[in-house]
Design a protein around this motif. Structure first.
Motif, mmCIF file in Angstrom:
data_model
loop_
_atom_site.group_PDB
_atom_site.id
_atom_site.type_symbol
_atom_site.label_atom_id
_atom_site.label_comp_id
_atom_site.label_asym_id
_atom_site.label_seq_id
_atom_site.Cartn_x
_atom_site.Cartn_y
_atom_site.Cartn_z
ATOM 1 N N GLU A 12 0.826 -1.210 0.000
ATOM 2 C CA GLU A 12 0.000 0.000 0.000
ATOM 3 C C GLU A 12 0.858 1.258 0.000
ATOM 4 N N TYR A 25 2.088 2.419 -3.496
ATOM 5 C CA TYR A 25 1.087 3.197 -4.234
ATOM 6 C C TYR A 25 0.887 4.577 -3.625
ATOM 7 N N ALA A 26 0.845 4.657 -2.291
ATOM 8 C CA ALA A 26 0.620 5.941 -1.632
ATOM 9 C C ALA A 26 1.766 6.908 -1.909
ATOM 10 N N GLU A 28 3.928 6.834 -4.484
ATOM 11 C CA GLU A 28 3.974 7.252 -5.884
ATOM 12 C C GLU A 28 2.906 8.305 -6.179
ATOM 13 N N ARG A 29 1.711 8.117 -5.663
ATOM 14 C CA ARG A 29 0.645 9.097 -5.932
ATOM 15 C C ARG A 29 0.969 10.452 -5.320
ATOM 16 N N ALA A 30 1.492 10.454 -4.108
ATOM 17 C CA ALA A 30 1.836 11.716 -3.444
ATOM 18 C C ALA A 30 2.974 12.422 -4.182
ATOM 19 N N ARG A 47 3.798 12.015 -7.384
ATOM 20 C CA ARG A 47 3.286 12.488 -8.674
ATOM 21 C C ARG A 47 2.588 13.841 -8.511
ATOM 22 N N GLU A 48 1.771 13.961 -7.481
ATOM 23 C CA GLU A 48 1.066 15.225 -7.249
ATOM 24 C C GLU A 48 2.058 16.347 -6.955
ATOM 25 N N ARG A 70 3.748 17.234 -10.206
ATOM 26 C CA ARG A 70 2.809 17.863 -11.131
ATOM 27 C C ARG A 70 2.630 19.352 -10.783
ATOM 28 N N GLU A 101 4.691 1.912 -10.364
ATOM 29 C CA GLU A 101 3.375 1.343 -10.092
ATOM 30 C C GLU A 101 2.294 1.843 -11.041
ATOM 31 N N GLU A 102 2.384 3.088 -11.499
ATOM 32 C CA GLU A 102 1.309 3.654 -12.316
ATOM 33 C C GLU A 102 1.752 4.022 -13.721
#
Length: 262
Positions: free
Chosen positions: A38, A41-42, A44-46, A48-49, A52, A64-65
């Motif tokens: 978990e 994923y957490a 990588e998403r953080a 990426r944001e 960005r 992962e994404e």
């Protein structure tokens, strides 16, 4: 480069906070003996944001994404390099973020939260652990060398690929001082940069695994090459990093193994 390195260091702060504050959580299978937690994923998403918001013009490729690997300029993110270690509480794992320009890594941050260390580099600006400059080792005799080898293959076709790895392991064992298998490509490359290892042999080359470490190793004076001896890029088949003094002999040894199994 300095401004983009600062962005990468900020992203590493985000990743470290998540890695140290959360357990692995649910572990998801990604294939034969491969996994993501978990936290993978957490993070990588953080990240990426975060990227960005600060560099919207730069593409992102994550383990992962996904994302495009063909952009002229891209961030390559491995949220947790060494997930198998992470989920078992082994501290040899960390966050890896590299900036790749036309296939060449030019900025790298490798953060190892459970070891309390962070490596970073940018092209032309040197390589550092925290505020301490790092350099590849001065070892010249292969028999004094400590060499890491990347994980054996576990996915489809692993048996054939592992023939090369096993043969290479045997040849190294007969010639170097010690072999190590750390379980994290980012650590392998960072430790070559820091002189803890004299070389690392990673017979794969996913940009998220290697981009940051390659940038750091190069800035520390290590030679980073593909299997055929050519300059390493994100399109290379493998990732080999050497302290300058041991490069010729180890390159020849690896070449002999490849030839024998061709």
């Amino acid at each position: 480069m300095k401004a983009l390195l600062d962005v990468a260091l900020g992203a590493a702060d985000v990743a470290r906070g998540l890695m140290v504050s959360r357990g692995p959580g649910v572990v998801t299978a990604k294939g034969d003996r491969d996994m993501a937690s978990e936290v993978d994923y957490a993070v990588e998403r953080a990240v990426r944001e975060f990227l960005r918001e600060r560099t919207p013009e730069i593409a992102v490729l994550g383990e992962e994404e996904g994302g495009s690997a063909d952009a002229e300029l891209l961030w390559a993110v491995d949220p947790v390099d060494g997930t198998a270690n992470f989920v078992r509480g082994i501290p040899l794992c960390g966050f890896s973020l590299g900036l790749v320009r036309r296939g060449r890594p030019v900025v790298g941050v490798v953060d190892l939260p459970f070891l309390g260390t962070r490596y970073h580099a940018a092209e032309g600006l040197g390589a550092f652990e925290g505020g301490r400059p790092v350099r590849a080792s001065a070892t010249k005799d292969v028999r004094d060398a400590v060499v890491s080898i990347g994980d054996y293959s576990v996915d489809e076709g692993a048996e054939a690929r592992n023939r090369v790895r096993l043969e290479l392991t045997g040849r190294l064992a007969a010639n170097v001082q010690r072999i190590r298998m750390v379980g994290s490509a980012a650590i392998d490359l960072a430790w070559v940069a820091d002189g803890k290892l004299d070389a690392c042999v990673i017979l794969s080359n996913n940009p998220w695994d290697t981009a940051a470490g390659v940038a750091i190793a190069r800035e520390a004076g290590a030679a980073v090459r593909d299997l055929d001896g050519s300059e390493h890029t994100t399109g290379s088949a493998a990732t080999l990093a050497f302290a300058p003094g041991v490069r010729p002999e180890l390159t020849a040894l690896i070449g002999d193994v490849r030839e024998g199994l061709a």
